[in-house]
Design a protein around this motif. Structure first.
Motif, PDB file in Angstrom:
ATOM      1  N   MET A   1       0.821  -1.191   0.000  1.00  0.00           N
ATOM      2  CA  MET A   1       0.000   0.000   0.000  1.00  0.00           C
ATOM      3  C   MET A   1       0.868   1.259   0.000  1.00  0.00           C
ATOM      4  SD  MET A   1      -3.422   1.080   1.887  1.00  0.00           S
ATOM      5  CE  MET A   1      -3.710  -0.545   2.364  1.00  0.00           C
ATOM      6  N   LYS A   2       2.005   1.177   0.681  1.00  0.00           N
ATOM      7  CA  LYS A   2       2.915   2.317   0.728  1.00  0.00           C
ATOM      8  C   LYS A   2       3.414   2.656  -0.674  1.00  0.00           C
ATOM      9  CE  LYS A   2       7.214   3.650   2.947  1.00  0.00           C
ATOM     10  NZ  LYS A   2       8.266   3.234   3.865  1.00  0.00           N
ATOM     11  N   THR A   3       3.727   1.628  -1.448  1.00  0.00           N
ATOM     12  CA  THR A   3       4.205   1.842  -2.817  1.00  0.00           C
ATOM     13  C   THR A   3       3.101   2.429  -3.681  1.00  0.00           C
ATOM     14  OG1 THR A   3       5.668  -0.048  -2.549  1.00  0.00           O
ATOM     15  CG2 THR A   3       5.290   0.713  -4.783  1.00  0.00           C
ATOM     16  N   PHE A   4       1.876   1.923  -3.529  1.00  0.00           N
ATOM     17  CA  PHE A   4       0.756   2.469  -4.297  1.00  0.00           C
ATOM     18  C   PHE A   4       0.550   3.945  -3.973  1.00  0.00           C
ATOM     19  CE2 PHE A   4      -3.668   3.768  -4.571  1.00  0.00           C
ATOM     20  CZ  PHE A   4      -3.901   3.565  -5.914  1.00  0.00           C
ATOM     21  N   ALA A   5       0.592   4.285  -2.690  1.00  0.00           N
ATOM     22  CA  ALA A   5       0.376   5.679  -2.278  1.00  0.00           C
ATOM     23  C   ALA A   5       1.423   6.599  -2.899  1.00  0.00           C
ATOM     24  CB  ALA A   5       0.406   5.781  -0.756  1.00  0.00           C
ATOM     25  N   LYS A   6       2.655   6.137  -2.929  1.00  0.00           N
ATOM     26  CA  LYS A   6       3.734   6.939  -3.506  1.00  0.00           C
ATOM     27  C   LYS A   6       3.520   7.138  -5.003  1.00  0.00           C
ATOM     28  CE  LYS A   6       8.679   6.623  -4.383  1.00  0.00           C
ATOM     29  NZ  LYS A   6       9.863   5.792  -4.194  1.00  0.00           N
ATOM     30  N   TYR A   7       3.327   6.039  -5.725  1.00  0.00           N
ATOM     31  CA  TYR A   7       3.149   6.133  -7.175  1.00  0.00           C
ATOM     32  C   TYR A   7       1.874   6.883  -7.536  1.00  0.00           C
ATOM     33  CZ  TYR A   7       7.030   2.939  -7.951  1.00  0.00           C
ATOM     34  OH  TYR A   7       8.268   2.371  -8.000  1.00  0.00           O
ATOM     35  N   ASP A   8       0.821   6.663  -6.762  1.00  0.00           N
ATOM     36  CA  ASP A   8      -0.448   7.334  -7.044  1.00  0.00           C
ATOM     37  C   ASP A   8      -0.297   8.846  -6.935  1.00  0.00           C
ATOM     38  OD1 ASP A   8      -3.239   7.451  -7.624  1.00  0.00           O
ATOM     39  OD2 ASP A   8      -3.640   7.730  -5.490  1.00  0.00           O
ATOM     40  N   PHE A   9       0.359   9.313  -5.893  1.00  0.00           N
ATOM     41  CA  PHE A   9       0.544  10.756  -5.726  1.00  0.00           C
ATOM     42  C   PHE A   9       1.323  11.344  -6.900  1.00  0.00           C
ATOM     43  CE2 PHE A   9       3.445  14.155  -4.269  1.00  0.00           C
ATOM     44  CZ  PHE A   9       2.505  15.168  -4.203  1.00  0.00           C
ATOM     45  N   TYR A  10       2.443  10.731  -7.234  1.00  0.00           N
ATOM     46  CA  TYR A  10       3.273  11.283  -8.304  1.00  0.00           C
ATOM     47  C   TYR A  10       2.597  11.183  -9.674  1.00  0.00           C
ATOM     48  CZ  TYR A  10       7.052  11.962  -5.033  1.00  0.00           C
ATOM     49  OH  TYR A  10       7.805  12.394  -3.977  1.00  0.00           O
ATOM     50  N   ILE A  11       1.879  10.099  -9.911  1.00  0.00           N
ATOM     51  CA  ILE A  11       1.151   9.972 -11.181  1.00  0.00           C
ATOM     52  C   ILE A  11       0.038  11.008 -11.272  1.00  0.00           C
ATOM     53  CG2 ILE A  11      -0.430   8.470 -12.471  1.00  0.00           C
ATOM     54  CD1 ILE A  11       1.356   6.110 -11.579  1.00  0.00           C
ATOM     55  N   GLN A  12      -0.706  11.209 -10.188  1.00  0.00           N
ATOM     56  CA  GLN A  12      -1.787  12.196 -10.197  1.00  0.00           C
ATOM     57  C   GLN A  12      -1.246  13.608 -10.395  1.00  0.00           C
ATOM     58  OE1 GLN A  12      -4.906  11.402 -10.453  1.00  0.00           O
ATOM     59  NE2 GLN A  12      -4.430   9.247 -10.140  1.00  0.00           N
ATOM     60  N   LEU A  13      -0.115  13.899  -9.779  1.00  0.00           N
ATOM     61  CA  LEU A  13       0.503  15.210  -9.949  1.00  0.00           C
ATOM     62  C   LEU A  13       0.969  15.412 -11.386  1.00  0.00           C
ATOM     63  CD1 LEU A  13       1.245  17.742  -8.341  1.00  0.00           C
ATOM     64  CD2 LEU A  13       3.455  16.678  -7.851  1.00  0.00           C
ATOM     65  N   TYR A 108      -8.306  16.530  -4.521  1.00  0.00           N
ATOM     66  CA  TYR A 108      -7.935  15.120  -4.605  1.00  0.00           C
ATOM     67  C   TYR A 108      -6.419  14.952  -4.575  1.00  0.00           C
ATOM     68  CZ  TYR A 108      -7.998  10.228  -5.771  1.00  0.00           C
ATOM     69  OH  TYR A 108      -7.840   8.870  -5.720  1.00  0.00           O
ATOM     70  N   ILE A 109      -5.693  15.822  -5.264  1.00  0.00           N
ATOM     71  CA  ILE A 109      -4.231  15.764  -5.235  1.00  0.00           C
ATOM     72  C   ILE A 109      -3.733  15.987  -3.804  1.00  0.00           C
ATOM     73  CG2 ILE A 109      -2.094  16.872  -6.012  1.00  0.00           C
ATOM     74  CD1 ILE A 109      -3.265  15.454  -8.297  1.00  0.00           C
ATOM     75  N   PHE A 110      -4.321  16.949  -3.108  1.00  0.00           N
ATOM     76  CA  PHE A 110      -3.941  17.215  -1.718  1.00  0.00           C
ATOM     77  C   PHE A 110      -4.233  16.004  -0.844  1.00  0.00           C
ATOM     78  CE2 PHE A 110      -5.008  18.846   2.545  1.00  0.00           C
ATOM     79  CZ  PHE A 110      -3.769  19.355   2.887  1.00  0.00           C
ATOM     80  N   ASP A 111      -5.391  15.389  -1.029  1.00  0.00           N
ATOM     81  CA  ASP A 111      -5.751  14.207  -0.250  1.00  0.00           C
ATOM     82  C   ASP A 111      -4.817  13.041  -0.568  1.00  0.00           C
ATOM     83  OD1 ASP A 111      -7.598  12.802   1.590  1.00  0.00           O
ATOM     84  OD2 ASP A 111      -7.987  11.594  -0.213  1.00  0.00           O
ATOM     85  N   THR A 112      -4.433  12.901  -1.819  1.00  0.00           N
ATOM     86  CA  THR A 112      -3.495  11.851  -2.211  1.00  0.00           C
ATOM     87  C   THR A 112      -2.138  12.082  -1.547  1.00  0.00           C
ATOM     88  OG1 THR A 112      -4.629  11.649  -4.323  1.00  0.00           O
ATOM     89  CG2 THR A 112      -2.455  10.690  -4.193  1.00  0.00           C
ATOM     90  N   TYR A 113      -1.734  13.348  -1.482  1.00  0.00           N
ATOM     91  CA  TYR A 113      -0.480  13.681  -0.791  1.00  0.00           C
ATOM     92  C   TYR A 113      -0.558  13.337   0.690  1.00  0.00           C
ATOM     93  CZ  TYR A 113       3.310  16.406   1.190  1.00  0.00           C
ATOM     94  OH  TYR A 113       4.419  16.783   1.906  1.00  0.00           O
ATOM     95  N   LYS A 114      -1.656  13.692   1.331  1.00  0.00           N
ATOM     96  CA  LYS A 114      -1.834  13.381   2.754  1.00  0.00           C
ATOM     97  C   LYS A 114      -1.827  11.877   2.979  1.00  0.00           C
ATOM     98  CE  LYS A 114      -3.420  16.085   5.528  1.00  0.00           C
ATOM     99  NZ  LYS A 114      -2.928  16.826   6.643  1.00  0.00           N
ATOM    100  N   PHE A 115      -2.468  11.114   2.070  1.00  0.00           N
ATOM    101  CA  PHE A 115      -2.490   9.659   2.176  1.00  0.00           C
ATOM    102  C   PHE A 115      -1.068   9.101   2.018  1.00  0.00           C
ATOM    103  CE2 PHE A 115      -3.148   5.432   0.185  1.00  0.00           C
ATOM    104  CZ  PHE A 115      -3.832   4.838   1.222  1.00  0.00           C
ATOM    105  N   TYR A 116      -0.313   9.669   1.097  1.00  0.00           N
ATOM    106  CA  TYR A 116       1.076   9.258   0.891  1.00  0.00           C
ATOM    107  C   TYR A 116       1.910   9.552   2.134  1.00  0.00           C
ATOM    108  CZ  TYR A 116       5.878   9.737  -0.892  1.00  0.00           C
ATOM    109  OH  TYR A 116       7.229   9.669  -1.067  1.00  0.00           O
ATOM    110  N   GLN A 117       1.737  10.715   2.720  1.00  0.00           N
ATOM    111  CA  GLN A 117       2.484  11.061   3.935  1.00  0.00           C
ATOM    112  C   GLN A 117       2.098  10.162   5.109  1.00  0.00           C
ATOM    113  OE1 GLN A 117       5.041  13.221   4.285  1.00  0.00           O
ATOM    114  NE2 GLN A 117       4.904  13.419   2.062  1.00  0.00           N
ATOM    115  N   TYR A 118       0.839   9.787   5.180  1.00  0.00           N
ATOM    116  CA  TYR A 118       0.361   8.916   6.237  1.00  0.00           C
ATOM    117  C   TYR A 118       0.981   7.521   6.117  1.00  0.00           C
ATOM    118  CZ  TYR A 118      -2.864   6.068   8.967  1.00  0.00           C
ATOM    119  OH  TYR A 118      -3.411   5.178   9.850  1.00  0.00           O
TER     120      TYR A 118
END
Length: 120
Positions: A1-13, A108-118
């Motif tokens: 899940m940690k890897t998904f959160a990282k890739y998801d944030f950068y892909i969305q950005l 959504y990008i902000f929320d994805t970032y917060k999820f990645y930081q979490y």
């Protein structure tokens, strides 16, 4: 899940940046502004649906995003399936979404970032 959160944030950005660039590249056509909505929106919708199935607690921004964005995609799907029936009612929802979806994209990008930081 940690890897998904990282890739998801950068892909969305990255896709948000590509969407913004698409507005300027296609500014002479009527599709210019709509390209942003579909480029960014489809990627965020896929990400949102994937995250829905995670067992993690959902943030309030995540829930608000879903409440406002899902009706747009559902009405667009219904417009495609039932072209003439209830056209006036179904076209209103995506039309209103043109105005508030760019703000929700940033949320959504902000929320994805917060999820990645979490997840760190």
């Amino acid at each position: 899940m940690k890897t998904f959160a990282k890739y998801d944030f950068y892909i969305q950005l990255l896709i948000l940046i590509i969407g913004i660039i698409s507005i300027f590249i296609m500014d002479n056509s009527s599709i210019g502004g709509l390209s942003f909505h579909f480029i960014v929106g489809i990627s965020q919708l896929i990400s949102y649906i994937i995250k829905l199935f995670f067992k993690e607690e959902k943030s309030i921004l995540f829930i608000i995003y879903g409440i406002f964005i899902l009706p747009i995609w559902i009405s667009l799907l219904l417009l495609i399936l039932f072209k003439s029936q209830a056209y006036n009612l179904l076209i209103t929802i995506p039309f209103l979404g043109l105005f508030y979806s760019p703000v929700l994209a940033l949320v959504y990008i902000f929320d994805t970032y917060k999820f990645y930081q979490y997840q760190k």
